[in-house]
Design a protein around this motif. Structure first.
Motif, PDB file in Angstrom:
ATOM      1  N   GLU A   1       0.815  -1.216   0.000  1.00 53.07           N
ATOM      2  CA  GLU A   1       0.000   0.000   0.000  1.00 53.07           C
ATOM      3  C   GLU A   1       0.848   1.264   0.000  1.00 53.07           C
ATOM      4  O   GLU A   1       0.364   2.345  -0.358  1.00 53.07           O
ATOM      5  CB  GLU A   1      -0.934   0.004   1.215  1.00 53.07           C
ATOM      6  N   GLN A   2       2.116   1.133   0.383  1.00 52.94           N
ATOM      7  CA  GLN A   2       3.026   2.271   0.404  1.00 52.94           C
ATOM      8  C   GLN A   2       3.836   2.397  -0.886  1.00 52.94           C
ATOM      9  O   GLN A   2       4.646   3.317  -1.018  1.00 52.94           O
ATOM     10  CB  GLN A   2       3.984   2.151   1.596  1.00 52.94           C
ATOM     11  N   CYS A   3       3.608   1.481  -1.825  1.00 53.60           N
ATOM     12  CA  CYS A   3       4.365   1.472  -3.083  1.00 53.60           C
ATOM     13  C   CYS A   3       3.472   1.917  -4.239  1.00 53.60           C
ATOM     14  O   CYS A   3       2.269   1.660  -4.245  1.00 53.60           O
ATOM     15  CB  CYS A   3       4.897   0.070  -3.385  1.00 53.60           C
ATOM     16  N   GLN A   4       4.075   2.558  -5.212  1.00 52.25           N
ATOM     17  CA  GLN A   4       3.359   2.911  -6.432  1.00 52.25           C
ATOM     18  C   GLN A   4       3.312   1.711  -7.370  1.00 52.25           C
ATOM     19  O   GLN A   4       4.174   0.829  -7.331  1.00 52.25           O
ATOM     20  CB  GLN A   4       4.050   4.064  -7.149  1.00 52.25           C
ATOM     21  N   THR A   5       2.300   1.704  -8.240  1.00 54.04           N
ATOM     22  CA  THR A   5       2.305   0.724  -9.318  1.00 54.04           C
ATOM     23  C   THR A   5       3.411   1.092 -10.298  1.00 54.04           C
ATOM     24  O   THR A   5       3.874   2.234 -10.345  1.00 54.04           O
ATOM     25  CB  THR A   5       0.959   0.694 -10.057  1.00 54.04           C
ATOM     26  N   SER A   6       3.824   0.111 -11.096  1.00 51.85           N
ATOM     27  CA  SER A   6       4.885   0.388 -12.060  1.00 51.85           C
ATOM     28  C   SER A   6       4.458   1.455 -13.064  1.00 51.85           C
ATOM     29  O   SER A   6       5.275   2.266 -13.512  1.00 51.85           O
ATOM     30  CB  SER A   6       5.278  -0.899 -12.788  1.00 51.85           C
ATOM     31  N   PHE A   7       3.180   1.493 -13.406  1.00 53.00           N
ATOM     32  CA  PHE A   7       2.703   2.503 -14.352  1.00 53.00           C
ATOM     33  C   PHE A   7       2.710   3.893 -13.721  1.00 53.00           C
ATOM     34  O   PHE A   7       3.036   4.887 -14.384  1.00 53.00           O
ATOM     35  CB  PHE A   7       1.302   2.145 -14.846  1.00 53.00           C
ATOM     36  N   GLU A   8       2.370   3.982 -12.438  1.00 54.07           N
ATOM     37  CA  GLU A   8       2.440   5.269 -11.740  1.00 54.07           C
ATOM     38  C   GLU A   8       3.877   5.769 -11.660  1.00 54.07           C
ATOM     39  O   GLU A   8       4.145   6.968 -11.830  1.00 54.07           O
ATOM     40  CB  GLU A   8       1.846   5.131 -10.341  1.00 54.07           C
ATOM     41  N   VAL A   9       4.806   4.841 -11.409  1.00 52.41           N
ATOM     42  CA  VAL A   9       6.224   5.211 -11.399  1.00 52.41           C
ATOM     43  C   VAL A   9       6.636   5.729 -12.772  1.00 52.41           C
ATOM     44  O   VAL A   9       7.354   6.730 -12.896  1.00 52.41           O
ATOM     45  CB  VAL A   9       7.092   4.005 -10.989  1.00 52.41           C
ATOM     46  N   LEU A  10       6.173   5.053 -13.820  1.00 52.69           N
ATOM     47  CA  LEU A  10       6.488   5.479 -15.183  1.00 52.69           C
ATOM     48  C   LEU A  10       5.957   6.883 -15.463  1.00 52.69           C
ATOM     49  O   LEU A  10       6.657   7.721 -16.046  1.00 52.69           O
ATOM     50  CB  LEU A  10       5.898   4.493 -16.190  1.00 52.69           C
TER      51      LEU A  10
END
Length: 313
Positions: A145-154
């Motif tokens: 829950e504290q991590c972004q999705t890979s697409f959000e990071v992109l």
């Protein structure tokens, strides 16, 4: 031949389907131990996702084994890409014992052999329900829950003006809508590091629930998620590189435990064993959120930096 990896290729494709059900549900029985699956989800680069291919094969194998059997392990080879939305699966009964069952599954695309899986099933018992004994400890990372999705990071990386040629390991929302893929390592999870690295961790969650009460749902889920990101761990060995090809060649899984919440996040740890001649071997472990070691995985992959002479396939 594996397609080029990365955003440059994937962003060009526009025709792709968005599945709203389990990949193994659109199947028909064509004959004894012969099945067809339709509506296969094709990714932006024109291939099917390897985890979907593996889960289709395992689902067909489950249809041929007694109900008291649970999945133990499989070893598989990706021979040709799945480029069509319909595939044929044939299951060969190699052994029907009291304690264990062995099956060889062959998946055909466009009448050509595309994938093989030899899988072992054993009688369900308490040993697969309890947490396995292991000296290996679950990696300590931040909660999903504290991590972004890979697409959000992109998206954040693009807004910052980052170099898109360094991007790898992205799960697009419309390409894999049933997978929630989160990166504890943030932007380094999609572009790598400035120095060589040999391992990564990712959180992944299969978002569709078991609304049809599929038998062995948890094993199918782990199989579907297991191909996610393994080959990209080997790309960490090549900092500041772009790649002409990254693709799975094989996939193996050994289950240690089947008692876990399949709809929750699972933590995957990928470690590079070695790399030579554009081939990488990666080992993996899959953990439940509460620290149970669920499965061990191995994969051979093509990882071809653009700066290195291409191998012929």
């Amino acid at each position: 031949m594996p397609p080029p990896a990365g955003i440059r290729v994937m962003s060009k494709a526009t025709k792709h389907k968005t599945p709203d059900k389990h990949p193994w549900h659109a199947f028909t029985v064509d004959g004894e131990d012969t099945f067809s699956f339709s509506g296969i989800h094709i990714l932006r680069h024109g291939w099917g996702y390897g985890g979907n291919t593996a889960s289709l094969a395992l689902y067909a194998a489950f249809k041929t084994v007694p109900s008291n059997m649970i999945f133990s392990s499989f070893h598989s080879q990706f021979i040709r890409p799945v480029t069509k939305s319909t595939v044929k699966v044939v299951v060969e009964r190699c052994k029907d014992g009291v304690a264990e069952v062995l099956r060889l599954v062959k998946l055909f695309c466009d009448d050509k052999l595309a994938y093989t899986m030899d899988c072992r099933f054993c009688v369900g018992g308490m040993n697969f329900k309890s947490a396995p004994k292991t000296p290996t400890k679950m990696p300590q990372v931040c909660a999903p829950e504290q991590c972004q999705t890979s697409f959000e990071v992109l998206q954040d990386y693009m807004k910052s003006g980052g170099d898109m040629t360094n991007v790898r390991n992205i799960t697009f929302p419309d390409d894999q809508p049933h997978i929630d893929h989160r990166l504890p390592e943030g932007v380094n999870g999609i572009i790598g590091y400035s120095e060589e690295r040999y391992e990564q961790t990712i959180w992944s969650r299969y978002k569709l629930s078991n609304y049809d009460s599929d038998r062995n749902f948890s094993e199918l889920i782990v199989t579907n998620l297991s191909d996610l990101g393994m080959c990209y761990a080997a790309a960490l060995m090549f900092p500041n590189e772009s790649f002409s090809r990254i693709a799975s060649l094989s996939l193996s899984i050994w289950f240690h435990c089947t008692d876990f919440l399949a709809e929750d996040f699972l933590l995957q740890r990928h470690v590079v064993v070695g790399h030579n001649h554009n081939r990488s071997l990666i080992s993996g472990q899959i953990w439940s959120r509460n620290g149970k070691l669920i499965a061990t995985t191995m994969q051979e992959a093509i990882v071809e930096p653009e700066s290195i002479t291409k191998a012929k396939y």
